[in-house]
Scaffold this motif. Structure first.
Motif, short mmCIF file in Angstrom:
data_model
loop_
_atom_site.label_atom_id
_atom_site.label_comp_id
_atom_site.label_asym_id
_atom_site.label_seq_id
_atom_site.Cartn_x
_atom_site.Cartn_y
_atom_site.Cartn_z
N ILE A 195 3.71 -2.57 0.86
CA ILE A 195 3.25 -1.20 1.10
C ILE A 195 3.45 -0.39 -0.18
O ILE A 195 4.16 -0.82 -1.09
CB ILE A 195 4.03 -0.51 2.25
CG1 ILE A 195 5.52 -0.41 1.86
CG2 ILE A 195 3.85 -1.25 3.57
CD1 ILE A 195 6.34 0.50 2.76
N ASN A 196 2.83 0.77 -0.25
CA ASN A 196 3.20 1.76 -1.26
C ASN A 196 3.98 2.86 -0.53
O ASN A 196 3.41 3.60 0.26
CB ASN A 196 1.97 2.31 -1.99
CG ASN A 196 0.96 2.94 -1.05
OD1 ASN A 196 0.68 2.41 0.02
ND2 ASN A 196 0.38 4.06 -1.46
N GLU A 197 5.26 2.92 -0.77
CA GLU A 197 6.15 3.77 0.00
C GLU A 197 5.72 5.24 -0.03
O GLU A 197 5.44 5.79 -1.08
CB GLU A 197 7.58 3.66 -0.53
CG GLU A 197 8.62 4.34 0.33
CD GLU A 197 10.03 4.06 -0.14
OE1 GLU A 197 10.97 4.54 0.52
OE2 GLU A 197 10.21 3.38 -1.18
N ASP B 218 2.28 2.54 3.54
CA ASP B 218 3.45 2.86 4.35
C ASP B 218 3.02 3.44 5.69
O ASP B 218 3.49 3.04 6.77
CB ASP B 218 4.33 3.84 3.58
CG ASP B 218 5.75 3.95 4.12
OD1 ASP B 218 6.06 3.33 5.16
OD2 ASP B 218 6.56 4.67 3.51
N ALA C 272 9.58 -4.40 4.79
CA ALA C 272 8.61 -3.69 3.96
C ALA C 272 9.01 -3.79 2.50
O ALA C 272 10.17 -3.57 2.14
CB ALA C 272 8.52 -2.23 4.39
N ASN D 75 8.09 -2.31 -1.22
CA ASN D 75 7.39 -1.21 -1.90
C ASN D 75 6.83 -1.69 -3.24
O ASN D 75 7.58 -2.04 -4.15
CB ASN D 75 8.36 -0.05 -2.13
CG ASN D 75 7.70 1.11 -2.86
OD1 ASN D 75 6.51 1.35 -2.70
ND2 ASN D 75 8.47 1.83 -3.65
N TRP E 93 -0.08 -7.40 3.84
CA TRP E 93 -0.31 -6.27 2.93
C TRP E 93 -1.04 -5.18 3.68
O TRP E 93 -2.10 -5.42 4.28
CB TRP E 93 -1.14 -6.76 1.75
CG TRP E 93 -1.37 -5.82 0.62
CD1 TRP E 93 -0.77 -4.62 0.38
CD2 TRP E 93 -2.28 -6.03 -0.48
NE1 TRP E 93 -1.22 -4.06 -0.79
CE2 TRP E 93 -2.15 -4.91 -1.33
CE3 TRP E 93 -3.17 -7.04 -0.82
CZ2 TRP E 93 -2.90 -4.78 -2.49
CZ3 TRP E 93 -3.92 -6.92 -1.97
CH2 TRP E 93 -3.78 -5.80 -2.81
N THR F 259 -3.16 -2.04 3.08
CA THR F 259 -3.86 -1.59 1.88
C THR F 259 -5.22 -0.99 2.22
O THR F 259 -5.53 -0.74 3.39
CB THR F 259 -3.98 -2.75 0.87
OG1 THR F 259 -4.49 -2.27 -0.37
CG2 THR F 259 -4.85 -3.88 1.40
#
Length: 319
Positions: free
Chosen positions: A137-139, A144, A163, A165, A183, A185
Motif C-alpha cells: 500500500i501507499n500509507e 491504504d 500491510a 508501505n 497490492w 493500487t
C-alpha cells in the motif's frame, strides 16, 4: 505560447489566509500536472486549457510534472502552482496541513480504475483470502484506503493482514519479484499487474464501495482572486474529457508515450474513460464520508473538516 514554470522543492507550509477578490484581466493559471495520465495532465499537454483561460484574460503555465500529489500539495501551499490533481484521499490528507485547498472538478468512471490484485500462485482470490498475507500500500493514500475499505466491508481490519508501505514504483518491483502477495493500487499499475504479470484481480474499488475519484484542486487564494479563471479551468477539463470519450485512443497514446506496453494501453481504454463532473453537494457528502472513514480507521487525528473544501464552480464569474 506556453511558458515552462520550474517549481523547486519546497517545504510544506501552513495554509495561507484566503485572498480578497482582487481579480484582474491578467493572470497565470499555473498547472502542476501529475505523471499519471488524468484529465488535467492530458488537457495541459494538449493545450486544451489555453483557449478557455485566454477567453477570461489569463494564460496557462506548467510546472514539471509531479510524481504524486504530496509534492504538488507542498507547491500549492507555498504558492508556486495554482491547480493540481489527486485521488480524493490525497486531498483529504493534505487538508490536515493546508486547509486552503478547494476541489473544483471530479473525474467520473465506473469505479474500476482502482482495486486490489494478488500475485499468481498466491492462492488469494477474494478479500477474505488476504488474511495473513503481505499487501503493498501507499500509507495514508489510495492503496491504504482501498485495503482498509475492502477489509472493513468484509468484517475484517488492517490488523488481519501485513500491510507494507511502498511508493508505487517500489511496490511494482516488490510485487513482480514476489516480495509481497497482493497490492492495493490504481490506474496503469493495476492494469499492468494483470496484463504484464498475470496477477489475479481480487476486487475493483466499486466492488467494495470505495469512493476515491481523481479530483482537481486549486488553492483558495487563486479561487478567491480569479473565480472566472477557475470556471474556465473547469470548462476546459470538461471539453478535454469529452474529446477523450469520443476518441479513447488519445488516452491510449498518452500512456504509450509514458512507457506502458501496447497491451496495457489497450486494456486501460477497454474500461470507460472518465468524464468531468462538478464538486457539487453530492460529491461534498461523499468527501465528508471519506473523512469520517479516515478518522474511524485512525488514519487522521479526528475528522477533518471538509465543509469548505469543495465548490461547484460552474457559475463562477469575476465579481
Amino acid at each position: 505560447m506556453k511558458r515552462l514554470l520550474v517549481v523547486p522543492a519546497v517545504l510544506l507550509l501552513a495554509g495561507c489566509a484566503p485572498a480578497t477578490n482582487t481579480a484582474t484581466d491578467d493572470f497565470d493559471l499555473r498547472v502542476g500536472a501529475l505523471t499519471t495520465q488524468n484529465v488535467l495532465t492530458l488537457c495541459q499537454a494538449s493545450g486544451g486549457l489555453d483557449e478557455p483561460v485566454e477567453e477570461v484574460g489569463g494564460s496557462v503555465t506548467a510546472s514539471d510534472p509531479f510524481p504524486a500529489f504530496a509534492p504538488a500539495a507542498e507547491a500549492l501551499a507555498a504558492g508556486h502552482i495554482d491547480v493540481g490533481s489527486s485521488g480524493a484521499t490525497g486531498v483529504l490528507t493534505a487538508l490536515a496541513g493546508n486547509p486552503d485547498l478547494v476541489i473544483v472538478a471530479v473525474e467520473k468512471n465506473d469505479n474500476d480504475s482502482q482495486g486490489i490484485v494478488a500475485a499468481a500462485g498466491s492462492g488469494i482470490a477474494s478479500i477474505e483470502d488476504l488474511a495473513g498475507h503481505t499487501v503493498a500500500i501507499n500509507e495514508g493514500g489510495t492503496g491504504d484506503y482501498l485495503l482498509r475499505k475492502a477489509l472493513d466491508e468484509h468484517g475484517m481490519s488492517i490488523d488481519d493482514v501485513e500491510a507494507v508501505n511502498l511508493a508505487p514504483a517500489d511496490a511494482a518491483t516488490a510485487f513482480s519479484s514476489g516480495q509481497v502477495d497482493a497490492w492495493a493500487t490504481w490506474d496503469q499499475y493495476l492494469v499492468s499487474a494483470q496484463v504484464d504479470l498475470g496477477a489475479t484481480l481480487v476486487a475493483y474499488a466499486g466492488d467494495f464501495g470505495a469512493q476515491n475519484p481523481s479530483v482537481h484542486v486549486v488553492s483558495r487564494e487563486f479561487a478567491d482572486a480569479h473565480p472566472s479563471g477557475v470556471n474556465a479551468l473547469y470548462r476546459g477539463l470538461v471539453a478535454c474529457a469529452d474529446e477523450v470519450v469520443a476518441d479513447p485512443s488519445i488516452l491510449a497514446d498518452a500512456y504509450r508515450d509514458a512507457g506502458v506496453s501496447d497491451a496495457v494501453a489497450d486494456a486501460i481504454i477497454s474500461h470507460r474513460v472518465p468524464t468531468i463532473a462538478p464538486a457539487d453537494e453530492e460529491f461534498a457528502a461523499e468527501f465528508a464520508e471519506l473523512a469520517s472513514f479516515f478518522a474511524e480507521q485512525g488514519m487522521t487525528d479526528g475528522v477533518i473538516d471538509t465543509s469548505s473544501a469543495t465548490a461547484d464552480v460552474r457559475t463562477w464569474v469575476e465579481g
